[in-house]
Structures are given as C-alpha cells and as structure tokens.
Enzyme design. Sequence first.
Site, PDB file in Angstrom:
ATOM      1  N   ALA A  60       9.000 -30.435  67.000  1.00 60.82           N
ATOM      2  CA  ALA A  60       9.918 -31.511  66.643  1.00 60.82           C
ATOM      3  C   ALA A  60      10.492 -32.068  67.943  1.00 60.82           C
ATOM      4  O   ALA A  60      10.481 -31.389  68.971  1.00 60.82           O
ATOM      5  CB  ALA A  60      11.030 -30.953  65.758  1.00 60.82           C
TER       6      ALA A  60
ATOM      7  N   GLY B  72       7.487 -27.222  65.378  1.00 55.76           N
ATOM      8  CA  GLY B  72       7.115 -28.076  64.242  1.00 55.76           C
ATOM      9  C   GLY B  72       5.631 -28.439  64.262  1.00 55.76           C
ATOM     10  O   GLY B  72       5.040 -28.692  63.208  1.00 55.76           O
TER      11      GLY B  72
ATOM     12  N   GLU C 165       3.943 -25.594  62.682  1.00 55.24           N
ATOM     13  CA  GLU C 165       4.297 -25.630  61.259  1.00 55.24           C
ATOM     14  C   GLU C 165       3.527 -26.733  60.531  1.00 55.24           C
ATOM     15  O   GLU C 165       3.091 -26.567  59.394  1.00 55.24           O
ATOM     16  CB  GLU C 165       5.814 -25.841  61.115  1.00 55.24           C
ATOM     17  CG  GLU C 165       6.596 -24.629  61.599  1.00 55.24           C
ATOM     18  CD  GLU C 165       8.092 -24.882  61.698  1.00 55.24           C
ATOM     19  OE1 GLU C 165       8.486 -25.857  62.369  1.00 55.24           O
ATOM     20  OE2 GLU C 165       8.867 -24.122  61.107  1.00 55.24           O
TER      21      GLU C 165
ATOM     22  N   GLU D 214      10.915 -21.859  69.187  1.00 53.38           N
ATOM     23  CA  GLU D 214      12.280 -22.343  68.946  1.00 53.38           C
ATOM     24  C   GLU D 214      13.340 -21.391  69.480  1.00 53.38           C
ATOM     25  O   GLU D 214      14.418 -21.807  69.901  1.00 53.38           O
ATOM     26  CB  GLU D 214      12.510 -22.557  67.440  1.00 53.38           C
ATOM     27  CG  GLU D 214      11.781 -23.734  66.838  1.00 53.38           C
ATOM     28  CD  GLU D 214      10.400 -23.404  66.306  1.00 53.38           C
ATOM     29  OE1 GLU D 214       9.847 -22.333  66.663  1.00 53.38           O
ATOM     30  OE2 GLU D 214       9.850 -24.208  65.537  1.00 53.38           O
TER      31      GLU D 214
HETATM   32  C1  HXC Z   1      10.586 -33.720  73.052  1.00 52.44           C
HETATM   33  C2  HXC Z   1       8.917 -33.004  74.440  1.00 52.44           C
HETATM   34  C3  HXC Z   1       8.650 -31.903  73.610  1.00 52.44           C
HETATM   35  C4  HXC Z   1       9.412 -31.781  72.420  1.00 52.44           C
HETATM   36  C5  HXC Z   1       7.318 -31.819  75.287  1.00 52.44           C
HETATM   37  N1  HXC Z   1       8.066 -32.912  75.464  1.00 52.44           N
HETATM   38  N2  HXC Z   1       7.641 -31.187  74.161  1.00 52.44           N
HETATM   39  N3  HXC Z   1       9.878 -33.893  74.160  1.00 52.44           N
HETATM   40  N4  HXC Z   1      10.370 -32.708  72.195  1.00 52.44           N
HETATM   41  N5  HXC Z   1       9.211 -30.803  71.549  1.00 52.44           N
HETATM   42  C6  HXC Z   1       8.027 -33.864  76.568  1.00 52.44           C
HETATM   43  C7  HXC Z   1       8.616 -33.268  77.842  1.00 52.44           C
HETATM   44  O1  HXC Z   1      10.019 -33.362  77.822  1.00 52.44           O
HETATM   45  C8  HXC Z   1       7.976 -34.140  78.900  1.00 52.44           C
HETATM   46  O2  HXC Z   1       8.652 -35.368  78.937  1.00 52.44           O
HETATM   47  C9  HXC Z   1       6.581 -34.405  78.315  1.00 52.44           C
HETATM   48  O3  HXC Z   1       6.683 -34.164  76.908  1.00 52.44           O
HETATM   49  C10 HXC Z   1       5.534 -33.466  78.890  1.00 52.44           C
HETATM   50  O4  HXC Z   1       5.986 -32.134  78.751  1.00 52.44           O
HETATM   51  P1  HXC Z   1       6.096 -31.093  79.984  1.00 52.44           P
HETATM   52  O5  HXC Z   1       7.107 -30.081  79.578  1.00 52.44           O
HETATM   53  O6  HXC Z   1       6.310 -31.813  81.267  1.00 52.44           O
HETATM   54  O7  HXC Z   1       4.615 -30.475  79.971  1.00 52.44           O
HETATM   55  P2  HXC Z   1       4.157 -29.003  80.408  1.00 52.44           P
HETATM   56  O8  HXC Z   1       4.871 -28.588  81.661  1.00 52.44           O
HETATM   57  O9  HXC Z   1       2.665 -29.045  80.382  1.00 52.44           O
HETATM   58  O10 HXC Z   1       4.696 -28.044  79.241  1.00 52.44           O
HETATM   59  C11 HXC Z   1       4.174 -28.186  77.965  1.00 52.44           C
HETATM   60  C12 HXC Z   1       5.050 -27.381  76.937  1.00 52.44           C
HETATM   61  C13 HXC Z   1       6.528 -27.818  77.100  1.00 52.44           C
HETATM   62  C14 HXC Z   1       4.914 -25.883  77.231  1.00 52.44           C
HETATM   63  C15 HXC Z   1       4.493 -27.692  75.569  1.00 52.44           C
HETATM   64  O11 HXC Z   1       6.595 -29.243  77.023  1.00 52.44           O
HETATM   65  C16 HXC Z   1       7.437 -27.263  76.048  1.00 52.44           C
HETATM   66  O12 HXC Z   1       7.856 -26.110  76.126  1.00 52.44           O
HETATM   67  N6  HXC Z   1       7.784 -28.087  75.044  1.00 52.44           N
HETATM   68  C17 HXC Z   1       8.734 -27.708  74.034  1.00 52.44           C
HETATM   69  C18 HXC Z   1       8.095 -26.815  73.028  1.00 52.44           C
HETATM   70  C19 HXC Z   1       9.101 -26.389  71.966  1.00 52.44           C
HETATM   71  O13 HXC Z   1      10.136 -25.766  72.250  1.00 52.44           O
HETATM   72  N7  HXC Z   1       8.833 -26.788  70.692  1.00 52.44           N
HETATM   73  C20 HXC Z   1       9.729 -26.476  69.592  1.00 52.44           C
HETATM   74  C21 HXC Z   1      10.706 -27.608  69.373  1.00 52.44           C
HETATM   75  S1  HXC Z   1      11.868 -27.249  68.116  1.00 52.44           S
HETATM   76  P3  HXC Z   1       9.206 -35.983  80.318  1.00 52.44           P
HETATM   77  O14 HXC Z   1       9.945 -37.195  79.888  1.00 52.44           O
HETATM   78  O15 HXC Z   1      10.036 -34.926  80.962  1.00 52.44           O
HETATM   79  O16 HXC Z   1       7.945 -36.280  81.089  1.00 52.44           O
HETATM   80  C22 HXC Z   1      11.039 -27.454  66.711  1.00 52.44           C
HETATM   81  C23 HXC Z   1      11.851 -27.202  65.482  1.00 52.44           C
HETATM   82  C24 HXC Z   1      10.974 -27.324  64.265  1.00 52.44           C
HETATM   83  O17 HXC Z   1       9.905 -27.804  66.673  1.00 52.44           O
HETATM   84  C25 HXC Z   1      11.771 -27.502  63.012  1.00 52.44           C
HETATM   85  C26 HXC Z   1      11.838 -28.867  62.495  1.00 52.44           C
HETATM   86  C27 HXC Z   1      10.581 -29.605  62.240  1.00 52.44           C
END
Ligand code: HXC
Length: 257
Positions: free
Chosen positions: A65, A108, A111, A131
Amino acid sequence: MEFIKVTEQYQPAIALIQLNRPKELNALNKQLMEEVRDTLQLLDKNDAVRVIIITGDERAFAAGADIKQMADKSAIDMLLIDQFSTWDQIRKTKKPIIAAVSGFALGGGCEFAMMCDMIIASETAKFGQPEIKIGTIPGAGGTQRLTKAVGKAKAMELILTGRFLSAEEAHFYGLVNKVVPVEMYLHETVELAKEIASMSPVAVQLAKEAINRSFETQLDEGLAFERKNFYLTFASADQKEGMNAFIEKRKPTFSGR
Ligand code: HXC
C-alpha cells in the site's frame, strides 16, 4: 485509467491488467485499487473474457500500500477512508484471476497477489509482509491468507520479522503455482490462462466459488479482526515513526507507544 493498463484479447479470451506506477514500484494507492475494481467489474460482465491476468513489471508486482498516502493518517481517518470495501469488491470477482508476479510483492502487494486465484512467479519474485518494520501490521488479509497458505509457523516468522520469501521458498510452501525464469513468467501465465479459458466458463465460475467457500466463512471474521487491529496501529506513535522513517530514508526508532 491513470495507474493501470488494460489489454483485452478475445482469441483466446484473456484480459490483462498491468499495474502501472513503475517509479513507485506499483505502490497501491486508493485510485489504483479503484481502477482495478472498476475494470474487474466490467471484465466480469464481458462474455468475451474468460480469464483475467494481473501483473506489474519485472521489478515489482507491487511494493505494498502507498506508505506516503497513509503515513499521517489517524485510526479514525483509516476507518473512514474504508479502502477495504474496494478490496472486498475485488474479492467478489467471479472469473478466475491469475497473478503474474516478478520482483517485489510486499505488504498489500503480497496480499493482492494472494487474493488472486493462482500465482505464477518469476525466479526474481520476493514475497513478504514487511509492515512490522514500519510499525503496523497487514491489513488486507495477510494474517489470514498467508497463514492459510504457508502454515502458522512460517506466517509468524514472515509477519513478525518482515523477512522476504524467495520465489523458490514460496513455491515450496505452496504460495505459488509455478516458478519460471523471468523472461517466461508472463508467457507461462498466459499458457495457464489459455487452458482455463478453453473450459466451460460456467463450470470454472462454479468451481472457483466452491473452492473459495472452503475457507470463506471463517475468512470474513478473520478479516474483520485483522482490520480493527490494523486501524489500531494508526493510533500508535510507532506507526507514525515507522512510516516517516521510511519516507525520510532512515532507520525507525520504536518507542512502544
Ligand atoms: C510508497 C513506495 C513504496 C510504498 C516503494 N516506494 N515502496 N512508496 N509506498 N509501499 C517508493 C520509494 O519511496 C521510492 O520512491 C521508490 O518507490 C523506489 O523505492 P526504493 O526504496 O528506492 O527502492 P529499493 O531501494 O530497490 O527498495 C525496494 C523496497 C523498498 C525494498 C521494495 O522500496 C521498500 O521497503 N518498500 C516498502 C515496502 C513495504 O513496507 N510495504 C508495506 C507497506 S504497508 P522515491 O520517491 O524515494 O524514489 C502495507 C499495508 C497493507 O502494504 C495494508 C493495506 C492494503
């Protein structure tokens, strides 16, 4: 459609939805999910389509998400935004949906893939529910569907540590149908879709409904429980700290409040 691309191909009767926010690793914002929902509702009514494929790109199916959209929300904001009614409508799609996953399928995104009926993964696919690392918990079925797919011990490990599962491990645990080289994952998904598209669409629909029934009665209760706890994390300082730390590209410090 701003955040998805839709390709319909009637010979065979397959439609492809591609999540299309590549710079954000296909992070699932509200509009994207609504576009998917609207498209699925149209495809469900279109007799020329028998099987639906959902994919991202090579780098990411979806990295979760949209953290930037959620970071400053309160528990009540999250409750009122009610994003999960869209997810519930997606879940009601009658036609079979196959997820073609390459790269990240996280939070998400994982999921969403698990909400599809089958998953074909590229060797580069990484599944996970990270998360916990940003001070919240899965909110779109992760605690329920992952546990049913991989069993309690592995689900606990993945959800409590945020570790990723490789494509091969995901296959071992029965989360995905097949793992293929990255250049083949879409082709392999289309082959599976074609085979299903050649069957009686009525029988396919009824079989899907019956298989889902095997755990759906308990699922509704489980989803409601998970949802309340997910919203509750937005009342914590740790969720704010976790999500802001992600956005500011630093390590979070969790206070336990
Ligand atoms: C918003 C995101 C994002 C996310 C990545 N980006 N994941 N933006 N929400 N979930 C954005 C980053 O901020 C970045 O933007 C760009 O995408 C590229 O990501 P990087 O982090 O620079 O890439 P990398 O170093 O290769 O790392 C990849 C990654 C990391 C390991 C996937 O991005 C990451 O940890 N993402 C978050 C994963 C996460 O926690 N997901 C769960 C979310 S909560 P910029 O602008 O900086 O270039 C969730 C709740 C679900 O999903 C319940 C409700 C549906």
